[in-house]
Scaffold this motif. Sequence first.
Motif, PDB file in Angstrom:
ATOM      1  N   LEU A  52      52.443  36.766  54.886  1.00  0.00           N
ATOM      2  CA  LEU A  52      51.711  37.480  54.457  1.00  0.00           C
ATOM      3  C   LEU A  52      50.755  37.614  55.509  1.00  0.00           C
ATOM      4  O   LEU A  52      50.077  38.670  56.318  1.00  0.00           O
ATOM      5  N   THR A  53      50.805  36.934  56.812  1.00  0.00           N
ATOM      6  CA  THR A  53      50.297  36.447  58.177  1.00  0.00           C
ATOM      7  C   THR A  53      51.002  37.664  59.122  1.00  0.00           C
ATOM      8  O   THR A  53      50.084  38.519  59.686  1.00  0.00           O
ATOM      9  N   ALA A  54      52.440  37.869  59.121  1.00  0.00           N
ATOM     10  CA  ALA A  54      52.417  38.575  59.781  1.00  0.00           C
ATOM     11  C   ALA A  54      52.301  40.314  58.838  1.00  0.00           C
ATOM     12  O   ALA A  54      52.144  41.288  60.359  1.00  0.00           O
ATOM     13  N   ALA A  55      52.423  40.155  57.460  1.00  0.00           N
ATOM     14  CA  ALA A  55      51.751  42.024  57.282  1.00  0.00           C
ATOM     15  C   ALA A  55      50.845  42.214  56.963  1.00  0.00           C
ATOM     16  O   ALA A  55      49.831  43.197  58.038  1.00  0.00           O
ATOM     17  N   GLU A  56      49.747  41.063  57.219  1.00  0.00           N
ATOM     18  CA  GLU A  56      48.268  41.714  57.214  1.00  0.00           C
ATOM     19  C   GLU A  56      48.399  41.198  58.754  1.00  0.00           C
ATOM     20  O   GLU A  56      46.569  42.111  58.933  1.00  0.00           O
ATOM     21  N   VAL A  77      45.028  33.975  45.695  1.00  0.00           N
ATOM     22  CA  VAL A  77      44.394  34.075  43.822  1.00  0.00           C
ATOM     23  C   VAL A  77      45.455  35.390  43.916  1.00  0.00           C
ATOM     24  O   VAL A  77      46.586  35.682  42.757  1.00  0.00           O
ATOM     25  N   ASN A  78      45.191  36.224  44.402  1.00  0.00           N
ATOM     26  CA  ASN A  78      46.004  37.845  43.836  1.00  0.00           C
ATOM     27  C   ASN A  78      47.302  37.731  45.130  1.00  0.00           C
ATOM     28  O   ASN A  78      48.549  39.294  44.792  1.00  0.00           O
ATOM     29  N   LYS A  79      48.160  37.214  45.571  1.00  0.00           N
ATOM     30  CA  LYS A  79      48.717  37.543  46.560  1.00  0.00           C
ATOM     31  C   LYS A  79      50.132  37.486  46.331  1.00  0.00           C
ATOM     32  O   LYS A  79      50.929  37.048  47.095  1.00  0.00           O
ATOM     33  N   ASP A  80      50.002  36.187  45.247  1.00  0.00           N
ATOM     34  CA  ASP A  80      51.490  35.536  44.984  1.00  0.00           C
ATOM     35  C   ASP A  80      51.061  34.729  44.003  1.00  0.00           C
ATOM     36  O   ASP A  80      50.383  34.067  43.623  1.00  0.00           O
ATOM     37  N   PRO A  81      51.695  34.541  43.043  1.00  0.00           N
ATOM     38  CA  PRO A  81      52.382  33.072  41.331  1.00  0.00           C
ATOM     39  C   PRO A  81      51.954  31.851  42.027  1.00  0.00           C
ATOM     40  O   PRO A  81      51.773  30.832  41.573  1.00  0.00           O
ATOM     41  N   SER A 106      35.725  29.293  43.807  1.00  0.00           N
ATOM     42  CA  SER A 106      34.831  30.176  45.311  1.00  0.00           C
ATOM     43  C   SER A 106      35.200  31.174  45.683  1.00  0.00           C
ATOM     44  O   SER A 106      35.277  31.851  45.972  1.00  0.00           O
ATOM     45  N   SER A 107      36.521  30.022  45.664  1.00  0.00           N
ATOM     46  CA  SER A 107      37.696  31.133  46.891  1.00  0.00           C
ATOM     47  C   SER A 107      39.284  30.544  46.780  1.00  0.00           C
ATOM     48  O   SER A 107      39.119  29.176  47.176  1.00  0.00           O
ATOM     49  N   LEU A 108      39.862  30.736  47.272  1.00  0.00           N
ATOM     50  CA  LEU A 108      41.046  30.381  47.704  1.00  0.00           C
ATOM     51  C   LEU A 108      42.475  31.159  49.115  1.00  0.00           C
ATOM     52  O   LEU A 108      42.341  32.006  48.850  1.00  0.00           O
ATOM     53  N   ASN A 109      41.899  30.098  50.133  1.00  0.00           N
ATOM     54  CA  ASN A 109      42.265  30.820  51.400  1.00  0.00           C
ATOM     55  C   ASN A 109      43.241  29.961  52.038  1.00  0.00           C
ATOM     56  O   ASN A 109      43.481  28.799  51.553  1.00  0.00           O
ATOM     57  N   ASN A 236      47.351  43.044  37.965  1.00  0.00           N
ATOM     58  CA  ASN A 236      48.431  42.237  37.696  1.00  0.00           C
ATOM     59  C   ASN A 236      48.574  40.738  37.372  1.00  0.00           C
ATOM     60  O   ASN A 236      48.844  39.997  36.439  1.00  0.00           O
ATOM     61  N   THR A 237      47.687  40.531  38.462  1.00  0.00           N
ATOM     62  CA  THR A 237      47.094  39.336  37.984  1.00  0.00           C
ATOM     63  C   THR A 237      45.858  38.662  37.262  1.00  0.00           C
ATOM     64  O   THR A 237      46.483  37.668  36.318  1.00  0.00           O
ATOM     65  N   TYR A 238      45.020  39.757  36.647  1.00  0.00           N
ATOM     66  CA  TYR A 238      44.541  38.992  35.165  1.00  0.00           C
ATOM     67  C   TYR A 238      45.316  38.702  34.181  1.00  0.00           C
ATOM     68  O   TYR A 238      45.442  37.916  33.770  1.00  0.00           O
TER      69      TYR A 238
END
Length: 253
Positions: A52-56, A77-81, A106-109, A236-238
């Motif tokens: 993800l770091t490389a892609a973003e 939350v949205n980036k991998d199960p 509140s957030s997942l980072n 797809n996450t929901y």
Amino acid sequence: MDMATALRDLGVTDDVLTQDEKDQLDRDGFLPLEGILAAEEVSAINKRLAELTAAEGDRAGLEVHQERGTDRLADLVNKDPRFEVCFSHPRVLAAMRHVLGEFKLSSLNSRAALPGEGHQGLHADFGHPVQPGEYEVCNSIWLLDDFTPSNGATRVVPGSHRRGTMPGDEMPNPGADHPDQIQLLGKAGTVVVFNSHLWHGGTQNRTNKPRRALHSYFTQRHLPQQLDQQTYIRLNTYTRLTPAQHFILDVTT
């Protein structure tokens, strides 16, 4: 769906945490939970974060914020199960219930302190002091590397969540060492839950490798989220998540 039902569906029972663990969280403001992630899970998460770091690229972390000297990612939350465990694990959720009562994510980072970087001033994750027991926010650090004295392990001042003050109220320079501070050291796979009113901050990574962690951050249900999960949630996450997980995220269709 309500809080009690959601927690029951996610496996949170009254004995998931011992009384000693609850007492430590109350007294010290932090609680290490060892062995939450197996070595294989840690490896898979680190591999995905690197992808993800490389892609973003330069946009990594922008959903929440970026920080010089670190690699950050947000909206996990949205980036991998495989990140679902960070807002679904019964032991972590039990600790959040103990500190906050009614809560939501509140957030997942993620945050990786790069070599030579990562030092932060002591701070709390709330804008003003609160009285003991009136806590609004609580965080969890998911150790993806061993946290050692030299690689940027988070420092905390035990019991400072009960002081009713902020670091700047008592310290001329919150970036300096505090006489009572300790570092949160532990093995990869450990999760350290800490009351976010506890004075804390990253330390300098004095090794030649990044020091990696996830931050699964929770807040009282009446407060806004650091990342508005309802705005960001992908279909797809929901669809993948359960009603209990929807409740923890505070998302609806």
